[in-house]
Enzyme design. Structure first.
Site, mmCIF file in Angstrom:
data_model
loop_
_atom_site.group_PDB
_atom_site.id
_atom_site.type_symbol
_atom_site.label_atom_id
_atom_site.label_comp_id
_atom_site.label_asym_id
_atom_site.label_seq_id
_atom_site.Cartn_x
_atom_site.Cartn_y
_atom_site.Cartn_z
ATOM 1 N N ASN A 64 -4.837 -10.030 -4.261
ATOM 2 C CA ASN A 64 -4.650 -9.448 -2.922
ATOM 3 C C ASN A 64 -4.200 -8.000 -3.060
ATOM 4 O O ASN A 64 -4.343 -7.206 -2.146
ATOM 5 C CB ASN A 64 -3.641 -10.259 -2.073
ATOM 6 C CG ASN A 64 -2.365 -10.620 -2.820
ATOM 7 O OD1 ASN A 64 -2.267 -10.454 -4.032
ATOM 8 N ND2 ASN A 64 -1.386 -11.133 -2.107
ATOM 9 N N ALA A 65 -3.633 -7.658 -4.216
ATOM 10 C CA ALA A 65 -3.220 -6.284 -4.488
ATOM 11 C C ALA A 65 -4.421 -5.489 -4.995
ATOM 12 O O ALA A 65 -5.444 -6.068 -5.354
ATOM 13 C CB ALA A 65 -2.126 -6.289 -5.548
ATOM 14 N N GLY A 66 -4.253 -4.190 -5.033
ATOM 15 C CA GLY A 66 -5.335 -3.390 -5.607
ATOM 16 C C GLY A 66 -4.888 -1.963 -5.769
ATOM 17 O O GLY A 66 -4.170 -1.446 -4.927
ATOM 18 N N HIS A 67 -5.252 -1.351 -6.885
ATOM 19 C CA HIS A 67 -5.035 0.077 -6.984
ATOM 20 C C HIS A 67 -6.182 0.723 -7.723
ATOM 21 O O HIS A 67 -6.905 0.089 -8.477
ATOM 22 C CB HIS A 67 -3.682 0.429 -7.605
ATOM 23 C CG HIS A 67 -3.380 -0.326 -8.852
ATOM 24 N ND1 HIS A 67 -2.344 -1.217 -8.945
ATOM 25 C CD2 HIS A 67 -3.990 -0.328 -10.049
ATOM 26 C CE1 HIS A 67 -2.343 -1.734 -10.151
ATOM 27 N NE2 HIS A 67 -3.315 -1.208 -10.839
ATOM 28 N N LYS A 118 2.429 2.495 -5.005
ATOM 29 C CA LYS A 118 3.226 2.087 -6.180
ATOM 30 C C LYS A 118 2.508 2.451 -7.477
ATOM 31 O O LYS A 118 3.134 2.818 -8.457
ATOM 32 C CB LYS A 118 3.494 0.570 -6.156
ATOM 33 C CG LYS A 118 4.335 0.115 -5.000
ATOM 34 C CD LYS A 118 4.477 -1.391 -4.970
ATOM 35 C CE LYS A 118 3.219 -2.136 -4.598
ATOM 36 N NZ LYS A 118 2.740 -1.958 -3.240
ATOM 37 N N THR A 125 -8.508 -3.424 -1.325
ATOM 38 C CA THR A 125 -9.036 -4.751 -1.606
ATOM 39 C C THR A 125 -10.063 -5.184 -0.570
ATOM 40 O O THR A 125 -11.104 -5.724 -0.908
ATOM 41 C CB THR A 125 -7.864 -5.764 -1.675
ATOM 42 O OG1 THR A 125 -6.996 -5.349 -2.713
ATOM 43 C CG2 THR A 125 -8.345 -7.174 -1.967
ATOM 44 N N PRO A 165 -9.291 -1.069 7.995
ATOM 45 C CA PRO A 165 -8.472 0.075 8.402
ATOM 46 C C PRO A 165 -7.011 -0.345 8.477
ATOM 47 O O PRO A 165 -6.705 -1.431 8.965
ATOM 48 C CB PRO A 165 -8.989 0.432 9.808
ATOM 49 C CG PRO A 165 -10.017 -0.562 10.160
ATOM 50 C CD PRO A 165 -10.222 -1.514 9.024
ATOM 51 N N ARG A 166 -6.117 0.486 7.954
ATOM 52 C CA ARG A 166 -4.687 0.149 8.019
ATOM 53 C C ARG A 166 -4.097 0.645 9.325
ATOM 54 O O ARG A 166 -4.499 1.697 9.836
ATOM 55 C CB ARG A 166 -3.950 0.794 6.850
ATOM 56 C CG ARG A 166 -4.418 0.259 5.521
ATOM 57 C CD ARG A 166 -3.703 0.961 4.366
ATOM 58 N NE ARG A 166 -4.232 0.478 3.092
ATOM 59 C CZ ARG A 166 -4.437 1.229 2.020
ATOM 60 N NH1 ARG A 166 -4.155 2.510 2.045
ATOM 61 N NH2 ARG A 166 -4.920 0.711 0.915
ATOM 62 N N ASP A 168 0.811 -1.232 0.000
ATOM 63 C CA ASP A 168 0.000 0.000 0.000
ATOM 64 C C ASP A 168 0.837 1.272 0.000
ATOM 65 O O ASP A 168 0.416 2.296 0.538
ATOM 66 C CB ASP A 168 -0.958 0.041 1.211
ATOM 67 C CG ASP A 168 -1.790 -1.210 1.322
ATOM 68 O OD1 ASP A 168 -2.260 -1.682 0.283
ATOM 69 O OD2 ASP A 168 -1.952 -1.710 2.450
ATOM 70 N N GLU A 169 2.004 1.229 -0.600
ATOM 71 C CA GLU A 169 2.897 2.394 -0.557
ATOM 72 C C GLU A 169 2.509 3.478 -1.546
ATOM 73 O O GLU A 169 3.021 4.592 -1.486
ATOM 74 C CB GLU A 169 4.352 1.960 -0.868
ATOM 75 C CG GLU A 169 4.972 1.001 0.129
ATOM 76 C CD GLU A 169 4.713 -0.452 -0.230
ATOM 77 O OE1 GLU A 169 3.919 -0.709 -1.164
ATOM 78 O OE2 GLU A 169 5.297 -1.329 0.428
HETATM 79 P P1 IMP Z 1 -2.365 -12.713 1.618
HETATM 80 O O1 IMP Z 1 -1.438 -12.141 0.606
HETATM 81 O O2 IMP Z 1 -3.818 -12.488 1.310
HETATM 82 O O3 IMP Z 1 -2.063 -14.148 1.934
HETATM 83 O O4 IMP Z 1 -2.125 -11.924 3.006
HETATM 84 C C1 IMP Z 1 -0.924 -12.053 3.744
HETATM 85 C C2 IMP Z 1 -0.541 -10.732 4.382
HETATM 86 O O5 IMP Z 1 -0.177 -9.792 3.371
HETATM 87 C C3 IMP Z 1 -1.668 -10.059 5.183
HETATM 88 O O6 IMP Z 1 -1.090 -9.369 6.284
HETATM 89 C C4 IMP Z 1 -2.251 -9.061 4.208
HETATM 90 O O7 IMP Z 1 -2.876 -7.968 4.864
HETATM 91 C C5 IMP Z 1 -0.991 -8.611 3.482
HETATM 92 N N1 IMP Z 1 -1.238 -8.145 2.122
HETATM 93 C C6 IMP Z 1 -1.487 -8.899 1.029
HETATM 94 N N2 IMP Z 1 -1.647 -8.108 -0.044
HETATM 95 C C7 IMP Z 1 -1.487 -6.852 0.361
HETATM 96 C C8 IMP Z 1 -1.503 -5.592 -0.311
HETATM 97 O O8 IMP Z 1 -1.673 -5.478 -1.533
HETATM 98 N N3 IMP Z 1 -1.287 -4.509 0.476
HETATM 99 C C9 IMP Z 1 -1.039 -4.590 1.805
HETATM 100 N N4 IMP Z 1 -0.997 -5.745 2.467
HETATM 101 C C10 IMP Z 1 -1.227 -6.864 1.752
#
Ligand code: IMP
Length: 423
Positions: free
Chosen positions: A38-41, A16, A298, A302-303, A13-14
């Site tokens: 798991n990523a998202g922008h 990018k 995603t 809350p972060r 979540d920087e």
């Molecule tokens: P997973 O990738 O869903 O298995 O999650 C493993 C860890 O990585 C968890 O702490 C998630 O919150 C974190 N995580 C996975 N993808 C992201 C992302 O795109 N941004 C921030 N944290 C992530």
């Protein structure tokens, strides 16, 4: 620009996407090499904001080839949904390519992700629940299905026994219900037709682009501290998020990478569980969360927010061989009387200027802070370093000096033009 990797220098979540958006204008090719949805922008298309999880945002530039390469895990339901969303906005998918080697996230991977988290109880990782870990686990165990399988005639024949195995596991080991395998199988197989036209050998395409000296941008997902080997294990994701992951996930040789750009925020955030030494569980942390809109793209979670950790950043600079740093969201810190930089850790009466060797030491470590005066002036209109108040400039200079990496960009607001570019 040549062959550039953009990599997260913290726990994801920087921002990018912001840096990729800036560099993609001159890129012939943008490549996703690891992770999955798991990523998202968020990308802006005119007045509309689109959330993309898999397809590189370079898809908005018609001349940029967009690759989902070998190291990515692909949920076909999410991929086809994104394709439809983009088409509905009138965006052509002609430049999209998907590796046949990329692994498929199957419905049972998502179920397993949830069951594993339940089983971990208080020690849960806080995954995104997208089936990422189980899909990579099956890949390593050599029982995964690849995109090439999904679009082949043998898909049902290969997948059926895997559903049966997983049902056995769910019922016998987890005490959970069995899946309706045939219905799920039919659903996944139903996506094949939409995906097939985009499948190709992406390693070959990347190799050709390198040979032709084209500008190639490798877009990392998540961040260094979530790397399966180099992150804060076990609270990590299941892929190689460091710059070297670009080689592993695409088949490009390590000597072909010419530039690595690390991205971090002016502060630090983390989602999910795991150690975070500079976390602020107070009003300042809450202020940063609200001002910085720190809620996951995603999952909406809350972060966790805290001060910039320079030990982590130096480590990220080392393991990624970072050439330059892009720092995002500097404006979020405006109005704080003081801003702090975590410059070391105190552990068992000793000062550490590097990461503790073990997780147990890490947990016992306390951050050592350097305190700097904050700034009150509005900075969202700054376009040159000279436009920033002296205290904001000093904060940036300390980060550069302590990280040992020069800044190439500083963002001061959410809009594309709200940035200071330095290189
Ligand atoms: P997973 O990738 O869903 O298995 O999650 C493993 C860890 O990585 C968890 O702490 C998630 O919150 C974190 N995580 C996975 N993808 C992201 C992302 O795109 N941004 C921030 N944290 C992530």
């Amino acid at each position: 620009m040549a062959v550039t990797v953009v990599v997260g220098a913290q726990w994801g979540d920087e921002g990018k996407g912001r840096v990729v958006d800036y560099l993609a204008r001159n890129a012939a090719m943008v490549v996703r090499y690891q992770g999955g949805n798991n990523a998202g922008h968020t990308v802006a298309v005119g007045e509309t904001e689109l959330k993309l999880h898999l397809i590189p945002s370079g898809i908005l530039h018609s001349n940029t080839l967009c690759l989902i390469a070998d190291g990515v895990v692909v949920d076909p339901a999410v991929l086809t949904q994104e394709m439809q969303t983009l088409r509905a906005q009138g965006i052509s998918l002609d430049s999209l390519r998907i590796s046949g080697n990329a692994h498929v996230i199957m419905p049972y991977h998502r179920i397993l992700d949830a069951l594993d988290e339940q089983r971990r109880g208080g020690g849960k990782i806080g995954t995104t629940g997208r089936g990422i870990g189980p899909a990579y686990a099956d890949k390593a165990a050599r029982s995964g299905l690849r995109i090439a399988d999904l679009v082949s005639d043998h898909f049902l024949e290969r997948a059926r026994p895997l559903f049966a195995e997983k049902n056995h596991l769910f019922q016998r080991v987890y005490g959970a219900d069995a899946m309706d395998s045939e219905a799920l199988l039919a659903e996944v197989a139903g996506y094949a037709g939409q995906i097939r036209p985009f499948v190709c050998n992406t390693t070959l395409l990347v190799g050709q682009a390198v040979a032709a000296r084209q500008n190639i941008l490798f877009e990392g997902a998540q961040g260094t501290m979530l790397d399966i080997d180099h992150g804060t294990y076990p609270f990590v994701t299941s892929s190689h998020t460091v710059a070297g992951g670009a080689c592993l996930g695409t088949g490009i040789g390590p000597r072909q990478i010419e530039r690595v750009i690390g991205v971090c925020k002016a502060y630090t955030t983390r989602v999910g569980s795991g150690y975070f030494p500079t976390e602020l569980e107070d009003a300042t942390g809450e202020r940063i969360r609200q001002r910085g809109a720190e809620f996951g793209t995603t999952t909406g979670r809350p972060r966790r927010c805290g001060w910039r950790d320079l030990v982590a950043l130096r480590y990220a600079a080392q393991v990624n061989s970072m050439d330059a740093l892009a720092l995002t969201k500097l404006d979020v810190l405006t109005g704080l009387p003081t801003v702090c930089l975590g410059v070391g850790y105190a552990c068992d009466g000793k000062r550490l200027n590097h990461f503790p060797d073990t997780q147990a030491e890490y947990v016992r470590s306390e951050p050592i802070y350097e305190e700097l005066p904050g700034w009150d002036e509005e900075i969202t209109g700054a376009r040159r370093l000279a436009d920033l108040p002296a205290n904001a400039r000093r904060y940036l200079e300390r980060i550069e000096a302590l990280a040992g990496v020069p800044l190439m960009m500083v963002s001061v607001g959410p809009r594309r033009e709200q940035a200071i570019t330095l290189q």
